[in-house]
Each structure stands twice: as C-alpha cells, then as structure tokens.
Design a protein around this motif. Structure first.
Motif, mmCIF file in Angstrom:
data_model
loop_
_atom_site.group_PDB
_atom_site.id
_atom_site.type_symbol
_atom_site.label_atom_id
_atom_site.label_comp_id
_atom_site.label_asym_id
_atom_site.label_seq_id
_atom_site.Cartn_x
_atom_site.Cartn_y
_atom_site.Cartn_z
ATOM 1 N N GLY A 160 -48.965 29.090 0.066
ATOM 2 C CA GLY A 160 -50.197 29.373 0.617
ATOM 3 C C GLY A 160 -51.382 28.443 -0.019
ATOM 4 N N TYR A 161 -52.461 28.786 0.297
ATOM 5 C CA TYR A 161 -53.646 28.080 -0.390
ATOM 6 C C TYR A 161 -55.002 28.822 -0.321
ATOM 7 C CZ TYR A 161 -55.150 26.973 4.411
ATOM 8 O OH TYR A 161 -55.628 27.204 5.850
ATOM 9 N N TYR A 162 -55.855 28.367 -1.025
ATOM 10 C CA TYR A 162 -57.294 28.796 -0.845
ATOM 11 C C TYR A 162 -58.289 27.747 -1.000
ATOM 12 C CZ TYR A 162 -61.845 30.447 -2.102
ATOM 13 O OH TYR A 162 -63.192 30.854 -2.238
ATOM 14 N N LEU A 163 -59.020 27.426 0.178
ATOM 15 C CA LEU A 163 -59.987 26.256 0.686
ATOM 16 C C LEU A 163 -61.331 27.030 0.572
ATOM 17 C CD1 LEU A 163 -60.472 23.420 0.858
ATOM 18 C CD2 LEU A 163 -59.784 23.734 3.342
ATOM 19 N N SER A 164 -62.384 26.281 0.064
ATOM 20 C CA SER A 164 -63.585 26.695 0.191
ATOM 21 C C SER A 164 -64.501 25.340 0.397
ATOM 22 C CB SER A 164 -64.398 27.450 -1.114
ATOM 23 O OG SER A 164 -65.791 27.366 -1.096
ATOM 24 N N LEU A 165 -65.301 25.265 1.731
ATOM 25 C CA LEU A 165 -66.034 24.005 1.878
ATOM 26 C C LEU A 165 -67.379 24.356 2.187
ATOM 27 C CD1 LEU A 165 -63.322 22.901 4.597
ATOM 28 C CD2 LEU A 165 -63.616 21.965 2.512
ATOM 29 N N LYS A 166 -68.305 23.238 2.244
ATOM 30 C CA LYS A 166 -69.604 23.373 2.435
ATOM 31 C C LYS A 166 -69.984 22.049 3.446
ATOM 32 C CE LYS A 166 -74.530 22.980 0.755
ATOM 33 N NZ LYS A 166 -75.127 22.594 -0.422
ATOM 34 N N ILE A 167 -70.190 22.404 4.686
ATOM 35 C CA ILE A 167 -70.191 21.668 5.665
ATOM 36 C C ILE A 167 -71.585 21.302 6.200
ATOM 37 C CG2 ILE A 167 -69.498 20.819 8.027
ATOM 38 C CD1 ILE A 167 -66.872 22.732 7.565
ATOM 39 N N ILE A 168 -72.239 20.306 6.220
ATOM 40 C CA ILE A 168 -73.552 20.284 6.344
ATOM 41 C C ILE A 168 -73.512 19.270 7.797
ATOM 42 C CG2 ILE A 168 -75.727 19.027 5.606
ATOM 43 C CD1 ILE A 168 -74.652 19.143 2.788
ATOM 44 N N PHE A 169 -74.388 19.983 8.804
ATOM 45 C CA PHE A 169 -74.569 19.428 9.858
ATOM 46 C C PHE A 169 -75.804 18.336 10.295
ATOM 47 C CE2 PHE A 169 -72.262 23.470 10.568
ATOM 48 C CZ PHE A 169 -71.029 22.827 10.904
ATOM 49 N N GLN A 170 -75.823 17.533 11.190
ATOM 50 C CA GLN A 170 -77.086 16.628 11.360
ATOM 51 C C GLN A 170 -78.409 17.380 11.655
ATOM 52 O OE1 GLN A 170 -75.530 14.266 14.744
ATOM 53 N NE2 GLN A 170 -74.521 12.899 13.235
ATOM 54 N N MET B 202 -61.230 32.335 15.265
ATOM 55 C CA MET B 202 -60.753 32.893 14.280
ATOM 56 C C MET B 202 -60.126 31.872 13.226
ATOM 57 S SD MET B 202 -58.437 35.658 15.983
ATOM 58 C CE MET B 202 -59.210 36.738 17.296
ATOM 59 N N ASN B 203 -60.476 30.677 13.306
ATOM 60 C CA ASN B 203 -60.024 29.453 12.604
ATOM 61 C C ASN B 203 -61.069 28.460 12.374
ATOM 62 O OD1 ASN B 203 -59.563 27.373 14.640
ATOM 63 N ND2 ASN B 203 -57.561 28.718 14.871
ATOM 64 N N LEU B 204 -61.321 27.491 11.567
ATOM 65 C CA LEU B 204 -62.312 26.659 11.324
ATOM 66 C C LEU B 204 -62.661 25.685 12.383
ATOM 67 C CD1 LEU B 204 -64.308 25.446 9.659
ATOM 68 C CD2 LEU B 204 -62.723 24.069 8.581
ATOM 69 N N ASN B 205 -61.381 25.492 13.242
ATOM 70 C CA ASN B 205 -61.431 24.600 14.490
ATOM 71 C C ASN B 205 -62.264 25.183 15.569
ATOM 72 O OD1 ASN B 205 -60.754 22.088 16.147
ATOM 73 N ND2 ASN B 205 -59.326 23.555 17.112
ATOM 74 N N GLU B 206 -61.873 26.628 15.498
ATOM 75 C CA GLU B 206 -62.663 27.472 16.906
ATOM 76 C C GLU B 206 -64.042 27.569 16.401
ATOM 77 O OE1 GLU B 206 -58.614 29.837 18.195
ATOM 78 O OE2 GLU B 206 -59.889 30.766 16.956
ATOM 79 N N ALA C 6 -70.445 23.406 17.826
ATOM 80 C CA ALA C 6 -70.890 22.155 18.488
ATOM 81 C C ALA C 6 -71.324 22.563 20.077
ATOM 82 C CB ALA C 6 -69.563 21.491 18.846
ATOM 83 N N LYS C 7 -71.047 23.790 20.522
ATOM 84 C CA LYS C 7 -71.912 24.271 21.894
ATOM 85 C C LYS C 7 -73.120 24.556 21.651
ATOM 86 C CE LYS C 7 -67.464 25.599 23.856
ATOM 87 N NZ LYS C 7 -66.531 26.575 24.017
ATOM 88 N N GLU C 8 -73.526 24.964 20.334
ATOM 89 C CA GLU C 8 -74.999 25.512 20.135
ATOM 90 C C GLU C 8 -75.807 24.370 19.431
ATOM 91 O OE1 GLU C 8 -75.691 29.013 20.539
ATOM 92 O OE2 GLU C 8 -73.781 28.795 21.475
ATOM 93 N N GLN C 9 -75.209 23.225 19.322
ATOM 94 C CA GLN C 9 -76.066 22.204 18.590
ATOM 95 C C GLN C 9 -76.941 21.623 19.605
ATOM 96 O OE1 GLN C 9 -75.749 20.727 15.265
ATOM 97 N NE2 GLN C 9 -74.681 22.772 15.011
#
Length: 111
Positions: free
Chosen positions: A27-37, A98-102, A108-111
């Motif tokens: 398994g894994y644990y991953l924490s990200l901060k993603i900044i959009f345009q 239910m996942n990062l891709n979704e 993307a649709k809300e941008q």
C-alpha cells in the motif's frame, strides 16, 4: 510514479507539490497540493492498503473557501452512494467521483 503522469495530462494544472508520500509492500499514503490556473487548490489524500482505501479530495478557491470536498468517511448513511459522498457549500451529495482521475475530470468541466 503513475500519479504524476496523471497530473501531467491536465493542462489546467499550474503546479503541484507532493506533501507526503509513504509506500510499503501492499500500500501507500500520498498527500498532494495541486494548484490550478485559476488559483484554486485541490488537496488530495489517499491511503491504500491491502484491506482498505480511504480518500479525501478538498477543492477550495484562492481565499480558502470550500468549492467541493469528496471523501469516503463512513458517515452520511442516507446518501445513496454511501460511504462515497461530496460536500458542497451547503449540502452533502451523492458522489460518483471516487479517485483523483475522476475528481480532476469533474474539476476540468467546472473550470
């Protein structure tokens, strides 16, 4: 790392930071901060093991106000997609993301 390949597919992502990453045999644990345009930010946390998968994706505007948060904490049993749900400004709703891709596809649709 597959997740970084995923992030590079989205042109509206300005930058990202890996805040924490731990990997073990199953398994894994991953924490990200993603900044959009548009300067909104997505905080992503995923914990995946052989027996469970927990996630939280918290999308906020540049002032820190919630836009949407997705998670699978086992509360809100009235939601049809329990335990998967999303928090909107003033409501709890069903969630099919239910996942990062979704979640990124939704954003993307809300941008």
């Amino acid at each position: 790392m597959e997740i970084l390949k995923l992030l590079n597919r989205y042109s509206f992502i300005e930058d990202y930071q890996v805040l924490d990453y731990k990997r073990w045999q199953l398994g894994y644990y991953l924490s990200l901060k993603i900044i959009f345009q548009n300067n909104s930010i997505l905080f992503s946390k995923e914990y995946v093991s052989e027996k469970e998968r927990n996630y939280s994706y918290h999308w906020q505007n540049n002032s820190g106000k919630l836009i949407t948060r997705w998670d699978n904490a086992p509360h809100h049993k009235q939601i049809k997609t329990f335990p998967h749900h999303k928090h909107l400004k003033n409501a709890i709703a069903e969630s099919t993301e239910m996942n990062l891709n979704e979640v990124l596809d939704y954003i993307a649709k809300e941008q």
